[in-house]
Design an enzyme around this catalytic site. Structure first.
Site, PDB file in Angstrom:
ATOM      1  N   LYS A 175       0.832  -1.203   0.000  1.00 38.21           N
ATOM      2  CA  LYS A 175       0.000   0.000   0.000  1.00 38.21           C
ATOM      3  C   LYS A 175       0.870   1.257   0.000  1.00 38.21           C
ATOM      4  O   LYS A 175       1.916   1.310   0.641  1.00 38.21           O
ATOM      5  CB  LYS A 175      -0.907  -0.021   1.241  1.00 38.21           C
ATOM      6  N   SER A 183      -9.421   1.814   2.990  1.00 41.94           N
ATOM      7  CA  SER A 183      -8.485   2.581   2.190  1.00 41.94           C
ATOM      8  C   SER A 183      -7.408   1.751   1.495  1.00 41.94           C
ATOM      9  O   SER A 183      -6.644   2.282   0.697  1.00 41.94           O
ATOM     10  CB  SER A 183      -7.809   3.645   3.069  1.00 41.94           C
ATOM     11  N   SER A 218      -9.989  -0.578   6.906  1.00 44.13           N
ATOM     12  CA  SER A 218      -9.341  -0.313   5.622  1.00 44.13           C
ATOM     13  C   SER A 218      -8.722  -1.526   4.952  1.00 44.13           C
ATOM     14  O   SER A 218      -8.349  -1.457   3.783  1.00 44.13           O
ATOM     15  CB  SER A 218      -8.267   0.772   5.791  1.00 44.13           C
TER      16      SER A 218
END
Length: 477
Positions: free
Chosen positions: A80, A155, A179
């Site tokens: 990420k 996210s 997330s």
């Protein structure tokens, strides 16, 4: 080897160990898939494919000599955008960091490199992780591989989309309120938020806008529970940069893959007593819950956990846990560069008394959850209150015909487990009538990752999802 991209990281690791495939072959395979498929889903913010190939070539020589250095040796992985990788852009989805290049590796990136995993690139996220959807001001929005005009969730948006589309077998995400679990649910893959501290979360690295210290967890997104255990075994363990990090677990990671959970007493709730939830989603999750009783031999009881809606308390704690000085300064100086929902959030007039009350409610939830889990070994719920929805929205403003807060009403089940720090998994529960994924959340007792992962693995065996792929994944097959 036919359809090598469909194999799990664990299967690929065994093939590498037997010298039936090479890391170079895998990097070439995923490079070709990324080049064909990622322009459709936009899972990545930056690629490091040339570097990955160079590392694969060097590693290949070690493997030929019989030097398998770790369970992740030679396995392609993505990370990420939140996690810094030296010499690569690290934007956190914000125009404010458009030109920022990381000066050092994040602790978890260091652990991946030490384990000889091969990093293909960094994956997309909403700005600073301040929402649960998949668009930001700097990169094209990550699209849901199951239906390209829908959000992938967030996210850890790109992480879930990349795994779902077969662009990598494993991805590292983070979770401050759902997330990892939300995009896993929306993309039909497995996501896991371990117990707080199981994987260290370094704090105080000196970069503006670092936040989520109160609630943050790092964890895997992948296609199988076995792959999650693989990544957890490499990333777990204490570090002095995280004062809450845990010592090595008292269990062996391979014991998480023992599927017998017969006799467990399990609580479940479809609405927590106050949430509005899509009716079709409820039906899908209810059928998944039934399998724990009919196929896995557990005792299931529907309960009302007995705490009030904590959404405002959670938002208040996020607000006070953020780098308000830096964020407000940035909002004043660069208003046009920051997402509207962040600017609006910074304008909210929270008081110290609000903060005090939010902390009080969090303590109440932690206490009530601890008392609840004295009577049950697991707690089950939906992951989200709705199936995937259209891109470029923060969330639905109406659920089941009633008004809803688009920022938080549709994720009532996930952020609770960040407030308590409990381990929580998102497993695919089924698909809607329009072929959209729906997730089941499996929550364990405090620090009981062992039972949580065993239950996830047991459910995977009776309701497998590994071979269910979105249409976009077959484009380059």
């Amino acid at each position: 080897m036919k359809e090598l991209w469909k194999k799990s990281a664990s299967e690929l690791g065994q093939l590498i160990k037997k010298k039936e495939i090479s890391p170079v072959e895998l990097v070439d395979l995923y490079t070709a898939r990324i080049e064909k498929i990622d322009p459709l889903i936009h899972a990545f913010t930056v690629l490091s494919l040339e570097s990955a190939k160079e590392k694969a070539k060097a590693l290949e020589k070690e493997i030929i000599s019989g030097n398998i250095l770790s369970p992740l040796c030679g396995i392609p992985i993505t990370v990420k955008d939140h996690f810094d990788i030296v010499s690569l852009p690290s934007t956190c989805g914000s125009l404010l960091f458009k030109d920022y290049v990381a000066k050092e590796d994040h602790l978890l990136v260091k652990r991946l490199k030490e384990a000889k995993a091969i990093i293909l690139g960094k994956t997309n996220m909403p700005e600073f992780g301040f929402s649960a959807v998949s668009h930001n001001p700097i990169f094209p929005a990550t699209r849901n591989p199951w239906k390209l005009d829908l959000t992938a969730g967030g996210s850890s948006s790109g992480a879930a989309a990349a795994v779902a589309a077969g662009l990598c077998p494993l991805s590292l995400g983070s979770d401050g309120g759902g997330s990892i679990r939300i995009p896993a649910s929306f993309c039909g893959v497995f996501g896991y938020k371990p117990s707080r501290g199981r994987i260290p979360w370094p704090i105080g690295r000196g970069r503006d806008f670092e936040n989520w210290e109160l609630f943050a967890h790092a964890g895997p997104l992948c296609r199988t529970v076995e792959d999650a255990v693989l990544l957890l075994s490499v990333l777990s363990g204490p570090d002095s940069s995280d004062p809450y990090s845990l010592p090595p677990p008292e269990f062996a990671w391979e014991d998480c893959l023992k599927a017998d959970i017969k006799g467990l007493k399990i609580a479940f709730s479809l609405d927590l007593g106050y949430a509005r939830v899509d009716s079709e989603l409820k039906q899908i999750v209810s059928k998944a819950v039934e399998l724990f009783e009919t196929d896995l031999g557990c005792t299931i009881e529907e309960i009302d956990p007995g705490w009030p809606d904590p959404s405002e308390a959670y938002l208040t704690l996020v607000y006070f846990g953020s780098d308000l000085v830096a964020l407000r300064k940035a909002a004043e100086e660069n208003r046009k560069k920051i997402s509207h929902h962040i600017v609006d959030f910074l304008k909210r007039n929270f008081t110290p008394e609000d903060f005090s009350q939010a902390l009080k409610l969090r303590r109440e939830i932690v206490y009530k959850m601890s008392k609840l889990m004295e009577n049950y070994e697991l707690f089950l719920s939906p992951v989200t209150a709705v199936p995937p929805f259209s891109l470029f929205f923060q969330g639905p403003d109406c659920i089941e015909g009633k008004p809803a807060n688009p920022h938080i009403s549709w994720i009532p089940f996930t952020y609770i487990m960040n407030m308590t720090g409990q381990p929580a998994a998102a497993v695919p529960a089924g698909w809607t009538s329009t072929n959209l994924p729906v997730g089941l959340q499996i929550v364990g007792r405090h620090l009981d990752d062992l039972t949580t992962l065993r239950a996830s693995y047991a459910f995977e065996l009776v309701s497998p999802w590994k071979d269910k792929w979105p249409p976009v994944a077959s484009i380059s097959a």
